[in-house]
Write an enzyme that holds these catalytic residues in place. Structure first.
Site, PDB file in Angstrom:
ATOM      1  N   ARG A  57       0.853  -0.996   0.127  1.00  0.00           N
ATOM      2  CA  ARG A  57       0.165   0.054   0.004  1.00  0.00           C
ATOM      3  C   ARG A  57       0.886   1.239   0.161  1.00  0.00           C
ATOM      4  NH1 ARG A  57      -5.104   0.345   3.115  1.00  0.00           N
ATOM      5  NH2 ARG A  57      -4.755  -2.072   3.572  1.00  0.00           N
TER       6      ARG A  57
ATOM      7  N   LYS B 246       2.345 -20.038   6.203  1.00  0.00           N
ATOM      8  CA  LYS B 246       1.385 -20.516   7.352  1.00  0.00           C
ATOM      9  C   LYS B 246       0.791 -19.153   8.032  1.00  0.00           C
ATOM     10  CE  LYS B 246       4.559 -21.270  10.964  1.00  0.00           C
ATOM     11  NZ  LYS B 246       4.215 -20.136  11.836  1.00  0.00           N
TER      12      LYS B 246
ATOM     13  N   HIS C   2       9.056 -23.880   6.717  1.00  0.00           N
ATOM     14  CA  HIS C   2      10.651 -23.514   6.633  1.00  0.00           C
ATOM     15  C   HIS C   2      11.155 -24.377   7.529  1.00  0.00           C
ATOM     16  CE1 HIS C   2      10.117 -21.447  10.539  1.00  0.00           C
ATOM     17  NE2 HIS C   2      11.666 -21.457  10.627  1.00  0.00           N
TER      18      HIS C   2
ATOM     19  N   LYS D 102      15.420 -26.743   6.460  1.00  0.00           N
ATOM     20  CA  LYS D 102      16.613 -27.017   7.355  1.00  0.00           C
ATOM     21  C   LYS D 102      17.322 -28.109   6.973  1.00  0.00           C
ATOM     22  CE  LYS D 102      14.368 -24.453  11.103  1.00  0.00           C
ATOM     23  NZ  LYS D 102      15.075 -23.169  11.674  1.00  0.00           N
TER      24      LYS D 102
ATOM     25  N   GLU E 191      12.004 -22.221  22.606  1.00  0.00           N
ATOM     26  CA  GLU E 191      12.383 -20.883  22.205  1.00  0.00           C
ATOM     27  C   GLU E 191      12.513 -19.862  23.483  1.00  0.00           C
ATOM     28  OE1 GLU E 191      11.259 -19.225  18.211  1.00  0.00           O
ATOM     29  OE2 GLU E 191       9.440 -20.179  19.050  1.00  0.00           O
TER      30      GLU E 191
ATOM     31  N   ASP F 231       0.635 -22.373  15.797  1.00  0.00           N
ATOM     32  CA  ASP F 231       1.627 -21.618  15.369  1.00  0.00           C
ATOM     33  C   ASP F 231       2.887 -22.410  14.954  1.00  0.00           C
ATOM     34  OD1 ASP F 231       3.388 -19.482  14.405  1.00  0.00           O
ATOM     35  OD2 ASP F 231       4.641 -19.533  16.344  1.00  0.00           O
TER      36      ASP F 231
ATOM     37  N   HIS G 208       5.398 -27.336  11.851  1.00  0.00           N
ATOM     38  CA  HIS G 208       6.533 -27.933  12.216  1.00  0.00           C
ATOM     39  C   HIS G 208       7.026 -29.055  12.794  1.00  0.00           C
ATOM     40  CE1 HIS G 208       7.261 -23.711  10.685  1.00  0.00           C
ATOM     41  NE2 HIS G 208       7.522 -23.172  11.849  1.00  0.00           N
TER      42      HIS G 208
ATOM     43  N   LYS H 131       7.453 -20.682  24.072  1.00  0.00           N
ATOM     44  CA  LYS H 131       8.232 -19.419  24.240  1.00  0.00           C
ATOM     45  C   LYS H 131       8.822 -19.097  25.704  1.00  0.00           C
ATOM     46  CE  LYS H 131       6.680 -18.264  19.953  1.00  0.00           C
ATOM     47  NZ  LYS H 131       7.485 -18.207  18.728  1.00  0.00           N
TER      48      LYS H 131
END
Ligand code: BG6
Length: 493
Positions: free
Chosen positions: A48, A155, A185, A189, A223, A242, A247, A345
Site C-alpha cells: 500500500r 502459514k 520453513h 533446514k 524458544e 503456530d 513444524h 516461548k
C-alpha cells in the site's frame, strides 16, 4: 552442480512485514550471491505504501545489509537492484493488479523474465482469497504453454480443519495443486532433511527404529524469545497452531514414516500422508496434553514481563505460549510408542531436537548400585542450534569397580563439514523457482495435521485458561505431570 533457476520474477505481497525483511529479501540476495539466480531475475514488491522503485530498493538493501547470511558484494547487489520494482496498490483494487501485470509484462520484454512468475503471499490468510481472485482476474494465474505461474503460501493455513479445507478450496480454485507451494520453513533446514539421510542411507539405525527398541519419542521446539510486538499475529493463535500443526507434526512425519520407494515428491508425500493418517492424539486429553502461558521471570540475566503485559496482547488473553501433546502412531512399527511433542516461548533456552529414547536392556547382569548412573540409551537429532546428532549410551567408568555411567558420542555439523548450511528460505525459494515440490507439504498433509490437532484445540477452548509458567523455566507444572503419570520425564536439553 547446483541447479540455477531459469528466467523468472518473484512478486512479494506483504513486503513491509517482518518475514519479508528478515528472511525473504536476504535469502534472495544470498541466492544471487551464490550464483543461483538468473541474470534476468526480477523482484517486485507489492504494498500500500507510496513508494517509488528506489524507495523499495532501499528497503531491500537495508534488509540485505542487516540480515543476509553471505557477505555483501557490491557487484551482486548492483545486478540484483537493476531488477527491483515496486507496485503500489491494495488487494481489493483491480487496477492495482492491472499495474502489476503491466510491470511484469514490461520486465518480460526488457529483462527477459520469460513470463515466469512466483507470487509469494506473505500476508494474513484472510487476504489469500482476494489476492488469488485478483491474480486470476488479471490473467496472472493462467499461463500459456512454456511459462509458469506459482503461488507461495505462508502459514497459518487456516485455524482448524474446516477453515483449512475452505482455504485450500479457494487457492486450488485458482492455482492447480502442482503450482501451489506451501511453506513450512522447517523442511528447508539441513538438519531436517538429514533425518532422511540418517534413516535411509545407513544400515545402523533403521533396524532399531521401531517399537521393539524405542520406548518413546520426544520432539521439542523450545524458544527463549517472548512475543512482545507479535500480538497482532499470535494473540488468539497460540503455540499449537503456530508451530505444532506444521513444524512439529512434519518432524514427526519424517521420523515415523516408512521408507519411500524413491525421493520423488509423490513417493515422499505418500509416506508422510500415510503416517499422518495413522496418527491421533492419545487420550484422555486432560492427562496427555498441557498448555501454558508465560508469566514474568528472569531470562539471560534480564527481568522479562509475562505475556499479559506484552505490547500488543490483551490483558485477559488466554492464548497459550506453551503446548504439549501426546500422539499415538498406529502402525505396526510404532504401536505402543508415545510421541511427545512440546513447544514454548520464553523457555530455558532455544533448542529444537528429536530424541528417540530406547528401552532399557531387558536384563542387567550388574548389581543395582553399579548402574545407578545409567539412563536410557538415546539418539538425539539436534535440529538447532549446535546442529548435529548425539548418541547416548552407558560406558564403564575407569577404575576397579564395574560402574556404568552415561556417555555421549557427538556428530556436529560445525566440525564435520567445511560447507556452511544455507538458510531454510534460500533452499525453499530456489525450489519454488525450479518447480521442485519435495519440501512443500501438500494440501492433504496440512489437512491431516489439523485433523490430529483439532481435538486438543477444542478441548482447550472449553476448559478454562492455560496454566501459568515462569519465564526462563521449562513450562507449566501440568507438562511435568503429564510425563510423570507415564513414569517418564521430559529431557532437559
Ligand atoms: C515460525 C513461528 O514458524 O517459526 C515463530 O511462527 C517461531 O513463532 C519461528 O519463532 C521459529 O523459527 P526458527 O527457524 O527460528 O526455529
Amino acid at each position: 552442480m547446483p541447479r540455477i533457476a531459469g528466467p523468472c520474477a518473484v512478486v512479494i505481497f506483504g513486503v513491509t512485514g517482518d518475514l519479508a525483511r528478515k528472511k525473504l529479501m536476504p535469502a534472495i540476495y544470498d541466492l544471487a550471491n551464490r550464483g543461483l539466480l538468473p541474470p534476468s531475475f526480477a523482484l517486485i514488491g507489492f504494498a500500500r505504501r507510496d513508494w517509488a522503485d528506489e524507495d523499495f530498493g532501499k528497503v531491500v538493501y537495508d534488509a540485505v545489509k542487516q540480515h543476509a547470511r553471505t557477505p555483501f558484494r557490491q557487484e551482486v547487489w548492483d545486478r540484483l537492484a537493476e531488477g527491483i520494482r515496486f507496485v503500489q496498490g491494495t488487494f481489493d483494487d483491480e487496477s492495482s493488479f492491472e499495474r502489476l501485470k503491466a510491470t511484469l509484462d514490461k520486465l518480460d520484454q526488457e529483462r527477459g523474465t520469460g513470463g515466469n512468475h512466483a507470487f509469494y503471499l506473505s500476508i494474513p490468510p484472510n487476504a489469500f482469497p482476494v489476492v488469488c481472485e485478483q491474480l486470476s482476474k488479471s490473467g496472472l494465474a493462467d499461463k500459456p504453454e512454456g511459462c509458469w505461474s506459482r503461488v507461495v503460501i505462508e502459514k497459518p493455513f487456516g485455524h482448524d480443519l474446516k477453515s483449512a479445507e475452505a482455504l485450500n478450496g479457494v487457492v486450488n480454485g485458482v492455482f492447480p495443486e502442482a503450482s501451489v507451494f506451501r511453506i513450512d520453513h522447517y523442511l528447508g533446514k539441513e538438519t531436517v532433511q538429514n533425518i532422511l539421510a540418517l534413516r535411509f542411507a545407513n544400515e545402523l539405525f533403521e533396524p532399531v527404529w521401531n517399537s521393539h527398541y524405542v520406548d518413546s519419542v520426544q520432539i521439542t521446539m523450545a524458544e527463549d524469545i517472548g512475543l512482545g510486538g507479535r500480538g497482532g499475529y499470535y494473540d488468539g493463535v497460540g503455540a499449537a497452531r503456530d508451530v505444532i500443526q506444521n513444524h512439529l507434526l512434519q518432524l514427526l512425519a519424517l521420523t515415523a514414516m516408512e521408507e519411500p520407494v524413491s525421493f520423488s515428491p509423490s513417493e515422499l508425500q505418500a509416506e508422510k500422508i500415510k503416517v499422518l493418517s495413522a496418527s491421533t492424539l492419545a487420550e484422555p486429553l486432560d492427562e496427555t496434553t498441557s498448555r501454558g502461558q508465560y508469566t514474568a521471570g528472569w531470562q539471560g540475566g534480564e527481568r522479562v514481563v509475562g505475556l499479559l503485559e506484552e505490547e500488543g496482547f490483551s490483558t485477559t488473553s488466554t492464548t497459550e505460549t506453551f503446548a504439549a501433546i501426546t500422539v499415538d502412531v498406529d502402525t505396526r512399527r510404532w504401536a505402543g510408542v508415545p510421541f511427545y511433542l512440546r513447544t514454548g516461548k520464553r523457555l530455558g533456552r532455544r533448542v529444537t531436537e528429536i530424541a528417540l529414547i530406547f528401552k532399557r536392556a531387558p536384563h542387567l547382569p550388574f548389581d543395582a548400585t553399579m548402574t545407578e548412573e545409567l539412563g536410557q540409551n538415546a539418539l538425539v537429532i539436534r535440529v538447532q542450534p549446535d546442529e548435529g546428532i548425539t548418541l547416548r549410551f552407558g560406558s564403564k567408568v575407569p577404575g576397579n569397580a564395574m560402574e556404568v555411567r552415561d556417555v555421549s558420542m557427538d556428530f556436529s555439523y560445525g566440525s564435520a563439514f567445511a560447507e556452511e548450511s544455507p538458510e531454510a528460505y534460500e533452499r525453499l525459494i530456489l525450489d519454488v523457482l525450479l518447480g521442485e515440490p519435495s519440501l512443500f507439504p501438500v494440501n492433504a498433509e496440512v489437512e491431516l495435521a489439523w485433523k490430529i490437532l483439532d481435538p486438543a484445540l477444542e478441548y482447550w477452548a472449553s476448559h478454562g485458561k492455560p496454566d501459568p509458567y515462569e519465564s526462563g523455566g521449562w513450562g507449566p507444572d501440568s507438562a511435568f505431570e503429564m510425563m510423570n503419570r507415564t513414569g517418564r520425564a521430559w529431557r532437559r536439553p
